[in-house]
Motif scaffolding. Structure first.
Motif, PDB file in Angstrom:
ATOM      1  N   LYS A  77      40.052  36.604  23.218  1.00 41.73           N
ATOM      2  CA  LYS A  77      39.897  37.671  23.697  1.00 41.73           C
ATOM      3  C   LYS A  77      39.827  37.979  25.225  1.00 41.73           C
ATOM      4  N   VAL A  78      39.097  36.854  25.868  1.00 43.41           N
ATOM      5  CA  VAL A  78      38.986  36.983  27.175  1.00 43.41           C
ATOM      6  C   VAL A  78      40.355  36.911  27.962  1.00 43.41           C
ATOM      7  N   ARG A  79      41.098  35.809  27.444  1.00 43.45           N
ATOM      8  CA  ARG A  79      42.398  35.646  28.019  1.00 43.45           C
ATOM      9  C   ARG A  79      43.358  37.011  28.034  1.00 43.45           C
ATOM     10  N   SER A  80      43.294  37.516  26.768  1.00 43.08           N
ATOM     11  CA  SER A  80      43.930  38.842  26.518  1.00 43.08           C
ATOM     12  C   SER A  80      43.553  39.867  27.458  1.00 43.08           C
ATOM     13  N   LEU A  81      42.206  39.904  27.529  1.00 43.96           N
ATOM     14  CA  LEU A  81      41.809  40.999  28.787  1.00 43.96           C
ATOM     15  C   LEU A  81      42.099  40.823  30.053  1.00 43.96           C
ATOM     16  N   LEU A  82      42.034  39.520  30.303  1.00 45.93           N
ATOM     17  CA  LEU A  82      42.444  39.194  31.788  1.00 45.93           C
ATOM     18  C   LEU A  82      43.919  39.401  31.953  1.00 45.93           C
ATOM     19  N   THR A  83      44.707  39.004  31.111  1.00 41.06           N
ATOM     20  CA  THR A  83      46.269  39.087  31.175  1.00 41.06           C
ATOM     21  C   THR A  83      46.606  40.584  31.435  1.00 41.06           C
ATOM     22  N   ALA A  84      46.024  41.347  30.507  1.00 37.96           N
ATOM     23  CA  ALA A  84      46.267  42.883  30.683  1.00 37.96           C
ATOM     24  C   ALA A  84      45.689  43.492  32.208  1.00 37.96           C
ATOM     25  N   LYS A  89      46.744  45.503  37.400  1.00 35.94           N
ATOM     26  CA  LYS A  89      46.678  45.380  38.936  1.00 35.94           C
ATOM     27  C   LYS A  89      47.847  45.169  39.531  1.00 35.94           C
ATOM     28  N   GLN A  90      49.011  44.415  38.931  1.00 39.79           N
ATOM     29  CA  GLN A  90      50.241  44.056  39.661  1.00 39.79           C
ATOM     30  C   GLN A  90      51.012  45.495  39.742  1.00 39.79           C
ATOM     31  N   MET A  91      50.943  46.300  38.956  1.00 37.36           N
ATOM     32  CA  MET A  91      51.911  47.454  38.868  1.00 37.36           C
ATOM     33  C   MET A  91      51.306  48.137  40.094  1.00 37.36           C
ATOM     34  N   ARG A  92      49.972  48.099  40.488  1.00 35.56           N
ATOM     35  CA  ARG A  92      49.537  48.978  41.552  1.00 35.56           C
ATOM     36  C   ARG A  92      49.557  48.336  43.068  1.00 35.56           C
ATOM     37  N   LEU A  93      50.029  47.182  42.995  1.00 32.39           N
ATOM     38  CA  LEU A  93      50.162  46.403  44.161  1.00 32.39           C
ATOM     39  C   LEU A  93      51.041  47.343  45.221  1.00 32.39           C
ATOM     40  N   SER A  94      50.787  47.270  46.620  1.00 33.30           N
ATOM     41  CA  SER A  94      51.555  47.903  47.428  1.00 33.30           C
ATOM     42  C   SER A  94      52.450  46.808  47.893  1.00 33.30           C
ATOM     43  N   ASN A  95      53.548  47.145  48.801  1.00 32.80           N
ATOM     44  CA  ASN A  95      54.365  46.298  49.324  1.00 32.80           C
ATOM     45  C   ASN A  95      53.980  45.173  50.089  1.00 32.80           C
ATOM     46  N   ALA A  96      52.948  45.632  51.073  1.00 30.89           N
ATOM     47  CA  ALA A  96      52.130  44.635  51.763  1.00 30.89           C
ATOM     48  C   ALA A  96      51.562  43.637  51.041  1.00 30.89           C
ATOM     49  N   ALA A  97      50.748  44.009  49.952  1.00 32.85           N
ATOM     50  CA  ALA A  97      50.115  43.321  49.187  1.00 32.85           C
ATOM     51  C   ALA A  97      51.002  42.295  48.291  1.00 32.85           C
ATOM     52  N   MET A 107      51.697  34.678  38.050  1.00 29.24           N
ATOM     53  CA  MET A 107      52.007  34.284  36.944  1.00 29.24           C
ATOM     54  C   MET A 107      51.140  32.882  36.898  1.00 29.24           C
ATOM     55  N   ASN A 108      50.645  32.403  37.946  1.00 27.01           N
ATOM     56  CA  ASN A 108      49.880  31.291  37.749  1.00 27.01           C
ATOM     57  C   ASN A 108      48.560  31.782  37.622  1.00 27.01           C
ATOM     58  N   TYR A 109      47.981  32.975  37.824  1.00 23.92           N
ATOM     59  CA  TYR A 109      46.819  33.568  37.584  1.00 23.92           C
ATOM     60  C   TYR A 109      46.695  33.815  35.778  1.00 23.92           C
ATOM     61  N   VAL A 110      47.779  34.197  35.199  1.00 18.62           N
ATOM     62  CA  VAL A 110      48.049  34.514  33.854  1.00 18.62           C
ATOM     63  C   VAL A 110      47.990  33.106  32.836  1.00 18.62           C
ATOM     64  N   THR A 111      48.758  32.213  33.334  1.00 17.65           N
ATOM     65  CA  THR A 111      48.888  31.031  32.817  1.00 17.65           C
ATOM     66  C   THR A 111      47.772  30.049  32.747  1.00 17.65           C
ATOM     67  N   VAL A 112      47.498  29.951  33.990  1.00 13.95           N
ATOM     68  CA  VAL A 112      46.257  28.766  34.234  1.00 13.95           C
ATOM     69  C   VAL A 112      44.847  29.297  34.394  1.00 13.95           C
ATOM     70  N   ASP A 113      44.632  30.305  35.328  1.00 13.60           N
ATOM     71  CA  ASP A 113      43.134  30.849  35.456  1.00 13.60           C
ATOM     72  C   ASP A 113      42.705  31.512  34.442  1.00 13.60           C
ATOM     73  N   ALA A 114      43.611  32.441  33.921  1.00 14.88           N
ATOM     74  CA  ALA A 114      43.045  33.051  32.753  1.00 14.88           C
ATOM     75  C   ALA A 114      42.614  32.114  31.559  1.00 14.88           C
ATOM     76  N   TYR A 115      43.514  30.821  31.295  1.00  9.52           N
ATOM     77  CA  TYR A 115      43.211  30.186  30.279  1.00  9.52           C
ATOM     78  C   TYR A 115      42.071  29.386  30.454  1.00  9.52           C
ATOM     79  N   ARG A 116      41.527  29.197  31.601  1.00 12.13           N
ATOM     80  CA  ARG A 116      40.476  28.413  32.121  1.00 12.13           C
ATOM     81  C   ARG A 116      39.348  29.198  31.824  1.00 12.13           C
TER      82      ARG A 116
END
Length: 253
Positions: A77-84, A89-97, A107-116
């Motif tokens: 549940k936590v991994r699903s929540l973090l992935t969403a 958040k990625q959809m709201r990033l500006s060009n500078a961000a 992608m590393n945040y989703v696959t590695v950090d959220a898993y840990r």
């Protein structure tokens, strides 16, 4: 923890039940040995101990399965929540961000950090149950062998002290693995985004070689992490300690 504190408490109760039922094994074996030596308290004590051993082992198995299942479910549940949340958040990033956070890092945040982070519920209970397990083991040893328990306590302290440099080395290898994963994901993302440019200038072979080299570096780091985990499990595994403790009554007899 604030979102899933009820589930964490329930899984923690199952973890405590598992440790408690596990500690009854050596006590029941010691009682069986006394009965075999003719030191029975009453007539049908052996049948009662057999029933208690059957019940305790079933409770141990069921509580362990519930502990693992509920902890992994919370982690999912936590991994699903973090992935969403990361995707939103990625959809709201500006060009500078977007220049500061590449696709590989996201992608590393989703696959590695959220898993840990999702693994936290399991290791949370694993930490404090191990301490209780060691205390139960020392109490059983003190009751069985007396002052000779001091020797085992000294060994446990030495094992904890010797584990410190190995833990630092494991953290070092894990940090290198994270960096290697970031580099590989960033390179793959750049190659996929700029595939037209690669095809236009015929750079496919060059980028393929670069990605393969990065993958080899990541594989070497992953092998080092797994070897350090294997050393840690072999040298300081508590399952071996408890299996020796369960056979302690047979050794004494």
């Amino acid at each position: 923890m604030l979102c899933h504190w009820k589930e964490l408490i329930v899984s923690g109760l199952f973890a405590l039940l598992k440790i408690t039922t596990l500690s009854t094994g050596p006590l029941l074996l010691n009682a069986f040995i006394k009965i075999a030596e003719g030191d029975a308290a009453f007539k049908n004590e052996g049948f009662l101990l057999a029933i208690l051993l059957f019940i305790s082992k079933n409770l141990e198995s069921l509580s362990q399965r519930q502990w693992y299942f509920r902890s992994r479910l919370i982690g999912l549940k936590v991994r699903s929540l973090l992935t969403a949340a990361i995707c939103k958040k990625q959809m709201r990033l500006s060009n500078a961000a977007k220049l500061m956070h590449s696709r590989g890092e996201i992608m590393n945040y989703v696959t590695v950090d959220a898993y840990r982070v999702g693994e936290f519920p399991f290791w949370l209970h694993q930490t404090w149950t191990t301490m209780i397990q060691i205390c139960f083991a020392l109490i059983i040893l003190l009751r069985t062998v007396g002052l000779a328990t001091i020797a085992s306590l000294v060994v446990i302290i030495l094992m904890v002290l010797c584990n410190a440099p190995l833990a630092k080395l494991q953290h070092k290898f894990q940090s290198k693995l994270m960096v290697a994963q970031d580099d590989r994901l960033i390179t793959i993302s750049e190659a996929l985004v700029n595939m037209k440019v690669l095809k236009l200038y015929a750079w496919e072979a060059h980028f393929k070689k670069v990605i393969e080299n990065l993958r080899q570096v990541e594989e070497n780091c992953y092998s080092a992490v797994q070897l350090s985990n294997g050393y840690n499990s072999f040298l300081y595994g508590h399952h071996l300690f408890w299996s020796l403790l369960q056979h302690l009554g047979l050794v004494i007899s």
